[in-house]
Design a protein around this motif. Structure first.
Motif, short mmCIF file in Angstrom:
data_model
loop_
_atom_site.label_atom_id
_atom_site.label_comp_id
_atom_site.label_asym_id
_atom_site.label_seq_id
_atom_site.Cartn_x
_atom_site.Cartn_y
_atom_site.Cartn_z
N THR A 80 -30.32 -9.91 20.51
CA THR A 80 -30.49 -8.20 20.56
C THR A 80 -29.41 -8.14 21.38
O THR A 80 -29.02 -7.11 20.29
N VAL A 81 -28.92 -8.99 22.33
CA VAL A 81 -26.92 -8.43 22.28
C VAL A 81 -26.81 -7.95 21.45
O VAL A 81 -25.23 -7.32 21.01
N ALA A 82 -26.43 -9.85 20.93
CA ALA A 82 -25.24 -9.69 19.28
C ALA A 82 -25.53 -9.15 18.57
O ALA A 82 -24.27 -8.33 17.67
N LYS A 83 -26.82 -8.76 17.98
CA LYS A 83 -26.60 -7.60 17.62
C LYS A 83 -25.91 -6.16 17.20
O LYS A 83 -25.25 -5.89 16.88
N LEU A 84 -26.95 -5.98 18.94
CA LEU A 84 -25.93 -4.81 19.20
C LEU A 84 -23.97 -4.35 18.86
O LEU A 84 -23.90 -3.85 18.64
N ALA A 85 -23.64 -6.14 19.26
CA ALA A 85 -22.68 -6.67 19.39
C ALA A 85 -22.01 -5.84 17.84
O ALA A 85 -20.99 -5.28 17.64
N PHE A 86 -22.83 -6.41 17.17
CA PHE A 86 -22.14 -6.59 15.32
C PHE A 86 -22.24 -4.75 15.05
O PHE A 86 -20.92 -4.69 14.60
N ASP A 87 -23.64 -4.35 15.62
CA ASP A 87 -23.88 -2.65 15.88
C ASP A 87 -21.79 -2.29 16.05
O ASP A 87 -21.86 -1.08 15.45
N ALA A 88 -21.99 -2.29 17.20
CA ALA A 88 -20.85 -1.40 17.90
C ALA A 88 -19.76 -1.34 17.41
O ALA A 88 -18.37 -1.13 16.73
N CYS A 89 -19.17 -2.84 16.79
CA CYS A 89 -17.90 -3.63 16.56
C CYS A 89 -17.74 -2.71 14.70
O CYS A 89 -17.12 -2.37 14.39
N MET A 90 -18.93 -2.79 14.19
CA MET A 90 -18.54 -2.33 12.60
C MET A 90 -18.73 -0.15 13.08
O MET A 90 -17.92 0.08 11.98
N PHE A 91 -19.45 0.51 14.00
CA PHE A 91 -19.20 1.36 13.36
C PHE A 91 -18.42 2.10 14.27
O PHE A 91 -18.32 3.27 14.59
#
Ligand code: ARG
Length: 447
Positions: free
Chosen positions: A250-261
Motif C-alpha cells: 500500500t505504502v509503496a504504491k502511495l510513494a510512487f504516486d507521490a513521486c509522480m504527482f
C-alpha cells in the motif's frame, strides 16, 4: 570461558562455532526481553508441578526480573563466547544463583524457547506497526476530507481517463490500510497461540501445565500438537511477513504516486521543501528522495515472504538449524516498517495540493463520459451517445461541462470516509493488546 549449554567432553572447533552462531548474538538482542518473560512463565509453571520449590521460584523470579531491568536499561550483552540469548540468560542465573539457575531448563528446549520468544516479540511489534499505521490512516482521511472538493484527473494506462479528486486519492490509501489491517489481524491470531511446552518438538515426560504458561503469557490459546508447534517455526514468520508486505505494498504504491504527482510534468502535489533533497550539480533540484527510499524499503519488505519461503521450503517436520537464518531479515523488518509509516505520515500531513489542475485544457477530455451520461439521461441510448461524443471529439467540437454529479457510495461526491473509518476502528478494536500488557506486568511484578 563459558562453555556451550550442550558441550560435554569435546570442545567445538572455533571456526565451526563462528559459522553456526553467525549473526545470532546480534539477532537475539531483539528477543532478549521476551526470552526473560518466557522463562518467568516457565519457572512459575515448574514450581506448580513440583520441579522447583517456592523459595527457588522466588529467587529465580527476582533474578530474572533484574535481568529484564538490565535489558531495558540497554546494558544487556550476549558475551562473545556465549552462543545465544537463551544461553546468556541461563549463564547469568547460574553465575548468580549456582545450582538453582541450572534447574530452569527442565522440560524445555531452546527450540520451544526461541518459538515462544519469537511469538512474544511479534505480538508486541505488531502493536507498534499498528500504532504507526493508525497515524497514517488518520492523516490520509484528514487530507481526504480537507480536499474532498478538489478535482484531479484519474488515469487508466497512464492516459487521462475520468475525473477523480484528492478526496478519492487520499481516501483510497486509507481504505487500503483497512484491508491490510484485516490481514494483520489474521496473522496476529496465528501468532497468539502458545508453543511453550513443545520442548524439542515432541513434548516432555514432565507433567507440564501448558494451560498455565498460556495464561501467564497472555496467549489466547496454545499450539496443542507439539509437532505442529515446532512446524510453526518459519510458517508463523512467513504469515506475518505476508501481512507486513501487504502494508508495505500500500505504502509503496502511495510513494510512487507521490513521486509522480510531485514531478513538474504533473504538478498535482507539492512536497514540503524541508522533506526534499538537493542535487550536487543542478542547483534547482528538490528531489522526492524520501518517497523513493520509501518505495525501495517497502519493496524489501515485500521480498521477505519469498525469502522466508525459500529458506524454509521443503524442510520436513522437526527442528532444523536452517530456521535460525529467518531471524536475520525478519526481526529488523518491524522497526523498518514502523519508521516508514511514521515518515510517510509526516509527508502526507504536510504536502499541499494544486487546487487548479483542471484549468489546464489538456485535461478537458476527461469529462467525455460525463457528456455521454448527460445525453443518456436525456433519453439517447448509451451506445449512440458514446458514438456522438466520440465523433464530436474527433472533429474538435467537444465542449466539456465541468459540473459533476457523482453521488453513489465511494464516488467523488460521496466518499463514505465515515464508513471507512468505522471499518478500521472495528478491526482495531478486535486486537486485545491489553491482555498481554497485563500478563507481562504480572510476570514482572509491576501490577
Ligand atoms: N539459535 C537457534 C535458532 O534460532 C536456537 C535454537 C537452537 N536449537 C538447536 N537445536 N540447535 O534456531
Amino acid at each position: 570461558m563459558a562453555s556451550k549449554l550442550w558441550e560435554k567432553s569435546v570442545t567445538v572447533n572455533h571456526d565451526v562455532e563462528t559459522y553456526t552462531v553467525g549473526l545470532d548474538r546480534e539477532m537475539d538482542m531483539y528477543l532478549a526481553r521476551y526470552d526473560v518473560l518466557g522463562s518467568l512463565a516457565h519457572i512459575a509453571m515448574l514450581e506448580s508441578i513440583g520441579l522447583l520449590t517456592a523459595d527457588e521460584l522466588r529467587v529465580l523470579t527476582d533474578e530474572l526480573r533484574s535481568i529484564y531491568g538490565v535489558i531495558e536499561s540497554g546494558d544487556f550483552k550476549i558475551e562473545d563466547d556465549v552462543e545465544d540469548v537463551h544461553s546468556q540468560v541461563e549463564l547469568m542465573l547460574t553465575r548468580k544463583l549456582g545450582d538453582i539457575g541450572k534447574k530452569i531448563h527442565s522440560g524445555r528446549s531452546r527450540n520451544d524457547q526461541v518459538l515462544v520468544d519469537l511469538k512474544l516479540f511479534i505480538r508486541s511489534k505488531i502493536e507498534d506497526v499498528i500504532d504507526a499505521m493508525t497515524g497514517l490512516f488518520s492523516a490520509l482521511l484528514e487530507q481526504s476530507n480537507r480536499y474532498k472538493d478538489v478535482l484531479m484527473p484519474g488515469y487508466t494506462h497512464l492516459q487521462v481517463a475520468m475525473p477523480s479528486s484528492f478526496g478519492l486519492w487520499f481516501g483510497a490509501y486509507a481504505e487500503s490500510l483497512v484491508d491490510d489491517l484485516t490481514v494483520l489481524k489474521a496473522a496476529y491470531s496465528v501468532v497468539n497461540r502458545n508453543p511453550l511446552g513443545s520442548a524439542a518438538g515432541y513434548g516432555s515426560s514432565f507433567p507440564l501445565d501448558r494451560a498455565m504458561t498460556t495464561r501467564l503469557l497472555g496467549f489466547d490459546s496454545m499450539d496443542y500438537n507439539v509437532v505442529y508447534a515446532q512446524m510453526g517455526r518459519g510458517k508463523v514468520e512467513r504469515i506475518v511477513a505476508q501481512a507486513l508486505a501487504s502494508v508495505a505494498a500500500t505504502v509503496a504504491k502511495l510513494a510512487f504516486d507521490a513521486c509522480m504527482f510531485n514531478s513538474q510534468n504533473f504538478g498535482f502535489i507539492k512536497l514540503p521543501d524541508q522533506y526534499t533533497t538537493g542535487s550536487s550539480i543542478m542547483p534547482h533540484k528538490k528531489n522526492p528522495d524520501v518517497f523513493e527510499l520509501t518505495r525501495a524499503k517497502c519493496n524489501k519488505i515485500q521480498a521477505l515472504p519469498y525469502e522466508i519461503t525459500l529458506i524454509t521450503n521443503n524442510l520436513p517436520s522437526g527442528y532444523f538449524r536452517d530456521l535460525q537464518m529467518v531471524k536475520e531479515s525478519f526481526l529488523p523488518a518491524f522497526d523498518s516498517l514502523t519508521d516508514i509509516l511514521a515518515m510517510v505520515t509526516r509527508m502526507v500531513s504536510e504536502l499541499t495540493v494544486n487546487t487548479d489542475i483542471l484549468s489546464d485544457s489538456r485535461y478537458s477530455l476527461m469529462f467525455s463520459v460525463e457528456e455521454v451520461n448527460r445525453l443518456t439521461l436525456e433519453g439517447m441510448p448509451f451506445r449512440d451517445a458514446y458514438k456522438k461524443v466520440g465523433l464530436d471529439i474527433e472533429k474538435g467540437d467537444f465542449k466539456p461541462d465541468c459540473n459533476l454529479a457523482h453521488t453513489h457510495e465511494g464516488s467523488i461526491g460521496n466518499l463514505c470516509n465515515d464508513k471507512i473509518a468505522g471499518l478500521y476502528d472495528e478491526i482495531l478494536g478486535s486486537f486485545d493488546f491489553e491482555k498481554f500488557h497485563t500478563a507481562f506486568a504480572n510476570l514482572l511484578g509491576r501490577k
